[in-house]
Structure formats: structure tokens, C-alpha cells
Write a protein that holds these residues in place. Sequence first.
Motif, PDB file in Angstrom:
ATOM      1  N   HIS A  51       2.175  10.413   3.088  1.00 40.42           N
ATOM      2  CA  HIS A  51       1.455  10.837   4.367  1.00 40.42           C
ATOM      3  C   HIS A  51       2.240  10.850   5.561  1.00 40.42           C
ATOM      4  N   GLU A  92       1.454   3.963  -2.734  1.00 39.53           N
ATOM      5  CA  GLU A  92       1.223   5.451  -2.750  1.00 39.53           C
ATOM      6  C   GLU A  92       2.359   6.240  -3.062  1.00 39.53           C
ATOM      7  N   HIS A 147      -4.251   7.143  -1.940  1.00 35.25           N
ATOM      8  CA  HIS A 147      -4.967   6.241  -0.974  1.00 35.25           C
ATOM      9  C   HIS A 147      -5.896   5.153  -1.815  1.00 35.25           C
ATOM     10  N   ASP A 192      -4.841   9.077   5.625  1.00 30.75           N
ATOM     11  CA  ASP A 192      -5.003   9.267   4.367  1.00 30.75           C
ATOM     12  C   ASP A 192      -6.314   8.714   3.746  1.00 30.75           C
ATOM     13  N   HIS A 224       0.938  -1.090   0.095  1.00 27.87           N
ATOM     14  CA  HIS A 224      -0.140  -0.004  -0.189  1.00 27.87           C
ATOM     15  C   HIS A 224       0.906   1.367  -0.027  1.00 27.87           C
TER      16      HIS A 224
HETATM   17 MN   LIG Z   1      -3.244   4.503   2.316  1.00 30.04          MN
END
Ligand SMILES: [Mn+2]
Lengths: 232, 232
Positions: free
Chosen positions: A137, A92, A107, A172, A88
Motif C-alpha cells: 500500500h 502484507e 490487510h 488498506d 503487519h
Molecule cells: Mn494493513
Amino acid sequence: MPARRQANGSSESIDNYLKAILTLGGPQEIRVTSTALAERLSVAPASITNMLQKLAAAERPLVEYERHRGVRLSSAGKKRALEVVRHHRLIETFLYQVLDYPIEEVHEEAERLEHFISERFEERIAAKLGHPQIDPHGHFIPTMEGHMPQQASIRLTEVLAGGTFVIHSVDDRDARTLRELEANGIKPGAKLKLKPRTPTEACSVNIGRSAKPFDLSRAMAADIRIVPVEKN
Amino acid sequence: MPARRQANGSSESIDNYLKAILTLGGPQEIRVTSTALAERLSVAPASITNMLQKLAAAERPLVEYERHRGVRLSSAGKKRALEVVRHHRLIETFLYQVLDYPIEEVHEEAERLEHFISERFEERIAAKLGHPQIDPHGHFIPTMEGHMPQQASIRLTEVLAGGTFVIHSVDDRDARTLRELEANGIKPGAKLKLKPRTPTEACSVNIGRSAKPFDLSRAMAADIRIVPVEKN
DNA sequence: TCCGATGTTTAGGTATACCTAATAAATAGG
DNA sequence: CCTATTTATTAGGTATACCTAAACATCGGA
Ligand SMILES: [Mn+2]
Ligand SMILES: [Mn+2]
Ligand SMILES: [Mn+2]
Ligand SMILES: [Mn+2]
């Protein structure tokens, strides 16, 4: 339909349960309740129970589950959860830095793709990005071996005393709030002066070295994590 | 499990059916038989019938289907199929050019990701690549509007007369064959001299300006599409 | 300690996308 | 032109991942 299964006997759905348990369990890996999971995943409580029983009963269980007493990740479950979080956050970072996505859109895309990329894809984008440790983030990216540093940061809403802080990370998940935060210069690394306040008062902050104070909405304040700085 | 549905009422599975019908139907959009689809998708014939009936019965049908007479794409189905092919080929190009994938690994990754990327992702990688028209295997990338040029090329195995040709494209589905082809300099754009032969003989070719002839295996030859060149 | 609110689980049901086995339609050969 | 083979469809069943409604635990007060 044979929901797409990853090699490890996981699936998009299972991955999302594991991630939710990891997050809700926190650094001390507290047992997570069905209700909390149901809320987090927007799924009926009955469906949660079902899935947890399945995960716990598997040959190589992904969670430890006891009726009415919540769940924790097994070591296999934690390993997979951290793998998905790594996917993830790498995605991002990649979308932000290589594909020039606006911060508030990374996100949602990562939330989907995290389940479908190969180990090779993971490795290639990590290499392209110079093996980053922090996502856009401000969140730590778990290593390939499944290690992730503890966040020493605190929620902005928990601070009443005021002081000078550096923004550690921003949540996020809500694109609108995130865009607003970014538009006001609130992003990881920014400096922030907080006025003392009572629990019911709004948070008033000075961002960077701007002279005029800015009032944070409840949603905005709740999404910010900060670290105190010695002023010098 | 609620198989992930795209906005258009499609799904990973449906996308793959539509792509298969597009490919098997060929440029003249011949009706495709259940058997051909079953073979192509590695799915039981009964499952094919089921899916085709569902697709044909939908509010906005994706295929035209008549019992015992095969299927064709509807205009909506063709639109979606070309969209997925665009995703596939853009992703392949991106993996090859930006992420330095080996040629033989791009197809498998693209086959998965094609169903899960957003319109934004599609647009961003297209921009990053300078809106390419051809993928690393030599295949045309459909435009955003769903147009794709006809391939004027012919299969290498169909040529008996011999002559000089340029390689137009190579099949991407078999990784082993593809790696072998690439290792021998057989890739889109390469020049190739073909010796005349009888239908049963192996294909003997000279690649580029190399003097020593190379014998193509049946699998390799079948995967190559070529275009004749005037020698000058 | 019992009682009810809250939280959790069981029971029963849906949709997607597959499967196998049985049946029916189309086609090709004699 | 009729039958045997091939091709396709129907019937019935599985697994995943959801759902709602009903039953059941747990726990905080009175
Ligand atoms: Mn995220
Ligand atoms: Mn996800
Ligand atoms: Mn391909
Ligand atoms: Mn595919």
C-alpha cells in the motif's frame, strides 16, 4: 481464557491498543483520547479506560496515562507497537508478492497473523522478500530495530490548488475502496494530475497519462496520500 | 476476553481438544479418557470435563460425551479436527520448503498458526506447494474434503524380529529428539536395517548403506514409524 | 461563573478457559 | 463382593477482555 500472551507480556488485544495509539498519536505522538481509541477499535469507552489503566499500572508500563487527559505510548509501548506494525506490513508484502493475494485481501489476514508469528517467521519472510522497506500500500515497514521513516506525504483531500503528484500510499483498511482504487490504476507510484477545486467540490483527477478525467468518490479520495512532483 | 472464535464456532482451545481426541482416539476412533486428554493438553482433569460438557452440549455438538465413559468426535468435530490437522501439516511443509525452516522448528510455529490462517491462506500455500500429500515428518496431509489415508506403518519399538525397513514418519513434537534424528540421517524415506533384539535391549540400526551400527536412545526409537521392505 | 453538553471513568456484570480442593463413580484386588 | 485405589466430576475461584448504566470531570458558551 488465558488470552494468548506473547513473550513481552503483550496479547492480541494489547497489541491492537498499542498500534491504535501509535497511529492516532501521529508523528508528534500527541496524546490520544479514549473516545478516539473506542472509535478506532470498536470497543466501548469504558473498556478503553480499563485497559489503559491496566497498561499504565504494569510493572513495565506500555503507556503513559493520566485520567481525563489521554494516553501516549511509553518507550516500551512504542517499541512493541512498531514491532507489530513491522509484522503487519511484512506479512502484507509476503501475501501479495509470494502468495499472490489480491491487494484488497492482504490487510485482513495480516491483521490477525501479525500477533502470532515468531521472530523467526518475521526474519524468514523479510529475507525471502529481500528486506523490503515499503509494503504493497506504500507504507514504510519499520526496521528490526524499530525505526520507521516519516511519511512526507499529504492527504489528497487536503489539496485544493491542483497540480501533479505521485501517489505515495493508499489506506488498506477498506477492502472495497481499495479494490476500486486499484481497478482505476490508483496505486503507489502512479502519477496523478489534480484539478484545482473548492472544498466542497469532488476531486477530479487524471491518472497516469490518460486524457479523460476521473471523479474520485469521497471515500476514495480520503484514502489516498500523495507527494507533489516537479513537472518536467 | 472474547477468545478469538473461528467461523465454525471453534476457538484455538477447542481446536486443540478436537485434535487431541482425533489423535488419541486412533484410526478406530476409540473413546478417549479425560486423563489421557489432560495429560496430552497439559490441562487439569477438571478443566477437561468442563470443556467436554460444553462441546457436547452445543447446538451442533463437536463431541459425543458420556459421564465417566470418555469422548469421541462427532462428525462435525472430526471434520474440524481434520481441517486443523490439514492447516498444521500444510504450514509445516510450507515453512520447511518455502521458508527454509530447520525441520525441528516447524512444529511449534504450525501449532500456533494452524488456528489463525484463513481458507484463502490454506488454499494459497497448498497451491504454492503443488498440493502436497505428505508433510516433512512423513505424515499424511488431510485433503480439503477431510480425507486422510490410514498409516500402514508400525512403531520401531514394536519390532523385535529385525529386518529391513523404510522410515515412514518421525514424531514432530520434541524438537531436540527430532534434530538428533535428522542429524543421523533418520528421516522419512531413509532405509534402515534393524538387528533382532529382546524387549529390554536397545535398538541397534544401520541407516542407509552405512556399515557402522547406530544405537537409538529410547526417546529416538519411540518417535520413529517404519514400514517393512522386501529386500532385493 | 455557572450550566450543560460532551467526554471519561467507576461500578457491576458476562463469557471463555483455566485452576484447586472436595466429592463421587468405576474398577481392581484380596 | 466389598473395599481401596484410581479416575472423573462438581463446586468454587481466577484472569482476560469485553459490556451497559450510572456517576463524574472538563470545557465552551451564555
Ligand atoms: Mn494493513
Ligand atoms: Mn491486529
Ligand atoms: Mn507438527
Ligand atoms: Mn495448536
